[in-house]
Design a protein around this motif. Sequence first.
Motif, PDB file in Angstrom:
ATOM      1  N   GLY A 196       6.300  17.755  14.468  1.00 44.82           N
ATOM      2  CA  GLY A 196       5.454  16.656  14.010  1.00 44.82           C
ATOM      3  C   GLY A 196       4.213  17.173  13.289  1.00 44.82           C
ATOM      4  O   GLY A 196       3.640  18.184  13.677  1.00 44.82           O
ATOM      5  N   VAL A 197       3.791  16.454  12.135  1.00 45.49           N
ATOM      6  CA  VAL A 197       2.617  16.855  11.354  1.00 45.49           C
ATOM      7  C   VAL A 197       1.592  15.733  11.418  1.00 45.49           C
ATOM      8  O   VAL A 197       1.920  14.564  11.241  1.00 45.49           O
ATOM      9  N   ASP A 198       0.345  16.095  11.601  1.00 43.93           N
ATOM     10  CA  ASP A 198      -0.712  15.103  11.700  1.00 43.93           C
ATOM     11  C   ASP A 198      -1.238  14.792  10.281  1.00 43.93           C
ATOM     12  O   ASP A 198      -1.906  15.623   9.675  1.00 43.93           O
ATOM     13  N   ASN A 199      -0.876  13.612   9.759  1.00 43.87           N
ATOM     14  CA  ASN A 199      -1.274  13.205   8.395  1.00 43.87           C
ATOM     15  C   ASN A 199      -2.396  12.173   8.408  1.00 43.87           C
ATOM     16  O   ASN A 199      -2.621  11.501   7.417  1.00 43.87           O
ATOM     17  N   THR A 200      -3.103  12.050   9.426  1.00 42.70           N
ATOM     18  CA  THR A 200      -4.112  10.989   9.538  1.00 42.70           C
ATOM     19  C   THR A 200      -5.320  11.259   8.628  1.00 42.70           C
ATOM     20  O   THR A 200      -6.039  10.341   8.268  1.00 42.70           O
ATOM     21  N   PHE A 201      -5.550  12.523   8.255  1.00 42.92           N
ATOM     22  CA  PHE A 201      -6.717  12.827   7.407  1.00 42.92           C
ATOM     23  C   PHE A 201      -6.480  12.490   5.948  1.00 42.92           C
ATOM     24  O   PHE A 201      -7.403  12.424   5.150  1.00 42.92           O
ATOM     25  N   ARG A 202      -5.230  12.287   5.484  1.00 51.03           N
ATOM     26  CA  ARG A 202      -4.922  11.982   4.077  1.00 51.03           C
ATOM     27  C   ARG A 202      -5.216  10.529   3.743  1.00 51.03           C
ATOM     28  O   ARG A 202      -5.069   9.658   4.593  1.00 51.03           O
ATOM     29  N   ARG A 203      -5.597  10.308   2.467  1.00 52.30           N
ATOM     30  CA  ARG A 203      -5.897   8.950   2.020  1.00 52.30           C
ATOM     31  C   ARG A 203      -4.598   8.199   1.805  1.00 52.30           C
ATOM     32  O   ARG A 203      -3.662   8.717   1.203  1.00 52.30           O
ATOM     33  N   LYS A 204      -4.581   6.957   2.221  1.00 52.15           N
ATOM     34  CA  LYS A 204      -3.367   6.156   2.065  1.00 52.15           C
ATOM     35  C   LYS A 204      -3.616   5.098   0.987  1.00 52.15           C
ATOM     36  O   LYS A 204      -4.668   4.479   0.947  1.00 52.15           O
ATOM     37  N   PHE A 205      -2.646   4.921   0.046  1.00 52.79           N
ATOM     38  CA  PHE A 205      -2.758   3.978  -1.072  1.00 52.79           C
ATOM     39  C   PHE A 205      -1.906   2.752  -0.799  1.00 52.79           C
ATOM     40  O   PHE A 205      -0.766   2.869  -0.328  1.00 52.79           O
ATOM     41  N   ASP A 206      -2.458   1.609  -1.163  1.00 57.14           N
ATOM     42  CA  ASP A 206      -1.714   0.364  -1.017  1.00 57.14           C
ATOM     43  C   ASP A 206      -1.020   0.087  -2.349  1.00 57.14           C
ATOM     44  O   ASP A 206      -1.664  -0.231  -3.357  1.00 57.14           O
ATOM     45  N   ARG A 207       0.271   0.201  -2.345  1.00 53.86           N
ATOM     46  CA  ARG A 207       1.036   0.047  -3.589  1.00 53.86           C
ATOM     47  C   ARG A 207       0.908  -1.354  -4.164  1.00 53.86           C
ATOM     48  O   ARG A 207       0.813  -1.532  -5.373  1.00 53.86           O
ATOM     49  N   GLU A 208       0.871  -2.344  -3.342  1.00 51.77           N
ATOM     50  CA  GLU A 208       0.792  -3.735  -3.800  1.00 51.77           C
ATOM     51  C   GLU A 208      -0.538  -3.995  -4.536  1.00 51.77           C
ATOM     52  O   GLU A 208      -0.579  -4.650  -5.579  1.00 51.77           O
ATOM     53  N   GLU A 209      -1.585  -3.405  -4.005  1.00 48.84           N
ATOM     54  CA  GLU A 209      -2.898  -3.595  -4.625  1.00 48.84           C
ATOM     55  C   GLU A 209      -2.926  -2.998  -6.042  1.00 48.84           C
ATOM     56  O   GLU A 209      -3.409  -3.620  -6.989  1.00 48.84           O
ATOM     57  N   TYR A 210      -2.359  -1.808  -6.187  1.00 53.54           N
ATOM     58  CA  TYR A 210      -2.370  -1.153  -7.505  1.00 53.54           C
ATOM     59  C   TYR A 210      -1.421  -1.826  -8.492  1.00 53.54           C
ATOM     60  O   TYR A 210      -1.691  -1.883  -9.694  1.00 53.54           O
ATOM     61  N   LEU A 211      -0.318  -2.358  -8.002  1.00 53.58           N
ATOM     62  CA  LEU A 211       0.576  -3.125  -8.875  1.00 53.58           C
ATOM     63  C   LEU A 211      -0.135  -4.377  -9.395  1.00 53.58           C
ATOM     64  O   LEU A 211      -0.011  -4.747 -10.565  1.00 53.58           O
ATOM     65  N   GLU A 212      -0.889  -5.013  -8.515  1.00 49.94           N
ATOM     66  CA  GLU A 212      -1.639  -6.207  -8.919  1.00 49.94           C
ATOM     67  C   GLU A 212      -2.686  -5.864  -9.985  1.00 49.94           C
ATOM     68  O   GLU A 212      -2.855  -6.581 -10.972  1.00 49.94           O
TER      69      GLU A 212
END
Length: 204
Positions: free
Chosen positions: A10-26
């Motif tokens: 298991g890898v801890d990815n909590t420090f990476r920024r998460k993008f909302d695809r729906e927001e950018y499509l809009e």
Amino acid sequence: MSTSNNAVGGVDNTFRRKFDREEYLERAREREKQEDDKFKSKSKGPPVQRKPLKHRDYIVDLESRLGKTQVVTPIAPLSQQAGYYCSVCECVVKDSANYLDHINGKKHQRALGMSMRVERASLDQVRERFDMLKKRKVPGSFTEQDLDERIMKQQEEEEERKRERREKKKEKKKEKLAEEEPETEMDPDIAAMMGFGSFHSSKK
């Protein structure tokens, strides 16, 4: 053993920024819509009204710089470089033929705010133009009689010039002959003093 494997895998990815695809499509859809609206507003706007072509009210200067020398440097402004400078289009044309083509061309006329279409003249405008040209012609107009008088005057002047030339030639010939002929006539008193009086031939 299985618990240790899961902890390692298991890898801890909590420090990476998460993008909302729906927001950018809009956002992308909104940007496309704005660009479409701008394009439509440009195309649907009123077209630029240009004035119809009219004849020049100035004389094109093609001969003022003929026969003159000019030092041309690469850093000189366009108006001081060799050739014909167009202040409207801010360009230099190298010879008179191309300069005339340029000032009569579409690009130059559009820069002046004119279209390449000619306004259709009405009958009254044509009559006014004829009247104006007639008035302009009256002071310098010549009838056939005036033309004949001018021709006669020119012929008389030419004949006068020819006669003057002939007289000058005759005078030059006389001067030449006078220089070539030795002076044979002598004063009789001087000739007697020098003893030339006794040189007469015995033959009669």
